[in-house]
Design a protein around this motif. Structure first.
Motif, PDB file in Angstrom:
ATOM      1  N   THR A  23      -4.128  11.414   9.313  1.00 41.48           N
ATOM      2  CA  THR A  23      -3.652  10.076   8.959  1.00 41.48           C
ATOM      3  C   THR A  23      -2.783  10.212   7.708  1.00 41.48           C
ATOM      4  OG1 THR A  23      -5.528   9.614   7.492  1.00 41.48           O
ATOM      5  CG2 THR A  23      -5.787   9.054   9.849  1.00 41.48           C
ATOM      6  N   PRO A  24      -1.976   9.190   7.375  1.00 39.74           N
ATOM      7  CA  PRO A  24      -1.167   9.280   6.146  1.00 39.74           C
ATOM      8  C   PRO A  24      -1.991   9.564   4.904  1.00 39.74           C
ATOM      9  CG  PRO A  24      -0.390   7.469   7.515  1.00 39.74           C
ATOM     10  CD  PRO A  24      -1.632   8.000   8.172  1.00 39.74           C
ATOM     11  N   THR A  25      -3.182   8.966   4.805  1.00 43.71           N
ATOM     12  CA  THR A  25      -4.025   9.199   3.630  1.00 43.71           C
ATOM     13  C   THR A  25      -4.459  10.659   3.546  1.00 43.71           C
ATOM     14  OG1 THR A  25      -4.859   6.918   3.719  1.00 43.71           O
ATOM     15  CG2 THR A  25      -6.164   8.518   2.473  1.00 43.71           C
ATOM     16  N   LYS A  26      -4.852  11.236   4.677  1.00 48.44           N
ATOM     17  CA  LYS A  26      -5.267  12.641   4.690  1.00 48.44           C
ATOM     18  C   LYS A  26      -4.098  13.562   4.342  1.00 48.44           C
ATOM     19  CE  LYS A  26      -9.003  11.993   8.063  1.00 48.44           C
ATOM     20  NZ  LYS A  26      -9.481  12.291   9.428  1.00 48.44           N
TER      21      LYS A  26
ATOM     22  N   ASN B 218       0.844  -1.198   0.000  1.00 48.22           N
ATOM     23  CA  ASN B 218       0.000   0.000   0.000  1.00 48.22           C
ATOM     24  C   ASN B 218       0.875   1.241   0.000  1.00 48.22           C
ATOM     25  OD1 ASN B 218       0.192   1.144   2.993  1.00 48.22           O
ATOM     26  ND2 ASN B 218       0.114  -1.084   3.119  1.00 48.22           N
ATOM     27  N   TYR B 219       0.274   2.394  -0.280  1.00 52.78           N
ATOM     28  CA  TYR B 219       1.037   3.633  -0.423  1.00 52.78           C
ATOM     29  C   TYR B 219       1.429   4.260   0.913  1.00 52.78           C
ATOM     30  CZ  TYR B 219       0.295   3.710  -5.444  1.00 52.78           C
ATOM     31  OH  TYR B 219       0.306   3.395  -6.781  1.00 52.78           O
ATOM     32  N   GLU B 220       0.840   3.793   1.996  1.00 53.00           N
ATOM     33  CA  GLU B 220       1.144   4.378   3.308  1.00 53.00           C
ATOM     34  C   GLU B 220       2.360   3.709   3.939  1.00 53.00           C
ATOM     35  OE1 GLU B 220      -2.134   4.595   5.949  1.00 53.00           O
ATOM     36  OE2 GLU B 220      -3.447   5.592   4.528  1.00 53.00           O
TER      37      GLU B 220
ATOM     38  N   ILE C  28      -1.548  12.782   2.404  1.00 55.44           N
ATOM     39  CA  ILE C  28      -1.318  12.635   0.966  1.00 55.44           C
ATOM     40  C   ILE C  28      -2.311  13.490   0.177  1.00 55.44           C
ATOM     41  CG2 ILE C  28      -1.441  11.018  -0.971  1.00 55.44           C
ATOM     42  CD1 ILE C  28      -0.357   8.868   0.938  1.00 55.44           C
ATOM     43  N   ILE C  29      -3.579  13.451   0.586  1.00 58.07           N
ATOM     44  CA  ILE C  29      -4.604  14.258  -0.090  1.00 58.07           C
ATOM     45  C   ILE C  29      -4.280  15.744   0.044  1.00 58.07           C
ATOM     46  CG2 ILE C  29      -7.041  14.916  -0.059  1.00 58.07           C
ATOM     47  CD1 ILE C  29      -7.684  12.049   0.813  1.00 58.07           C
TER      48      ILE C  29
END
Length: 286
Positions: A259-262, A42-44, A264-265
């Motif tokens: 979070t890592p996803t947030k 995964n990207y995280e 990245i966004i």
């Protein structure tokens, strides 16, 4: 990816209890990584889920205390990315460290992984992703052009031999980790600090060389034009913007809501806005 067998509760021994692994159990952990290194990428955290899956049963045996087991598993869910074949070497060493020193080696284990994954990937990519397929593929291709039907079989058999190479690297890593711990058991803190410093250096190098942030802004006063990037920021410190971004991301990840996803966004949005208003741009390669 963690199976029910991996999560079976043991008798909850006192915290700090560490049990040794059998040779068969060690091989099982290495075999899991050998076949499933790319699973759940995964990207995280990239290969971290595969690391956790590979180590789960072994760590369950090493740490009969549930809290110790959870803490050790959490440590292996941190970011990890390496040429899969070289991962056997690193995980072999880290498994030996955990088996010998338990959670006392927790920081050393993570720092060792961070320190080695970059340099070993450079070596591993050259050998296993370039040199090996080029040589073996070249021989098999030439055999096929000559009408030799054994070309495909040759490719399959030689490629299958990589399994033994990976398992051999696991043993080398495990033996090296064991020697490292036994010879430096009284100086583990010194070793941990040294590996931590090395890990920080590797991360710092990655930030400066891989992260690309450039601003085309210029100060204009009469006939004088001064580039913000080359005339100001680079004079203060090369790669200042990448370093500032890394600090910002690290700070955000320390906040409960982020979070890592947030993150990245957020970076994608900032990049789009910056490019649209010509605040951020593409650095010249000349």
């Amino acid at each position: 990816m963690i199976t029910m067998n991996d999560q079976v509760k043991h008798e909850n021994a006192p915290r700090g209890t560490v049990k040794p692994l059998s040779k068969r159990e060690r091989k099982a952990a290495f075999r899991r990584w050998t076949f499933f290194a790319g699973v759940s990428w995964n990207y995280e955290t990239q290969q971290a889920p595969a690391v956790a899956y590979s180590m789960a049963r072994a760590l369950r045996k090493i740490y009969p205390n549930d809290d110790d087991y959870i803490e050790a598993m959490d440590n292996h869910f941190n970011y990890f990315n390496i040429t899969p074949q070289m991962g056997n070497l690193v995980l072999g060493a880290t498994l030996a460290m955990e088996e010998n020193d338990g959670l006392k080696a927790k920081d050393a284990v993570q720092n060792l992984k961070v320190s080695l994954m970059g340099p070993l990937s450079g070596v591993g990519d050259s050998i296993f992703l370039v040199l090996w397929p080029t040589i073996i593929g070249g021989i098999a291709g030439y055999m096929a052009l000559q009408g030799n039907s054994a070309a495909a079989l040759f490719w399959i058999l030689v490629s299958a031999a990589l399994y033994f190479v990976k398992m051999g690297l696991s043993k080398i890593g495990y033996d090296s980790g064991t020697k490292l711990i036994t010879s430096m058991s009284e100086r583990l803190n010194i070793f941990t600090d040294a590996v931590s410093a090395m890990g920080i250096m590797v991360v710092g190098t990655i930030i400066a060389t891989v992260v690309k942030i450039y601003t085309p802004l210029k100060f204009v006063s009469g006939k004088v034009t001064l580039s913000v990037q080359t005339g100001v920021l680079d004079k203060i410190m090369p790669a200042l913007l990448p370093a500032a971004m890394a600090v910002l991301v690290y700070w955000l990840l320390g906040k409960k809501w982020w979070t890592p996803t947030k993150v990245i966004i957020l970076l994608v949005i900032v990049s789009l806005i910056g490019a649209y208003f010509n605040i951020l741009g593409v650095a010249s390669t000349k």
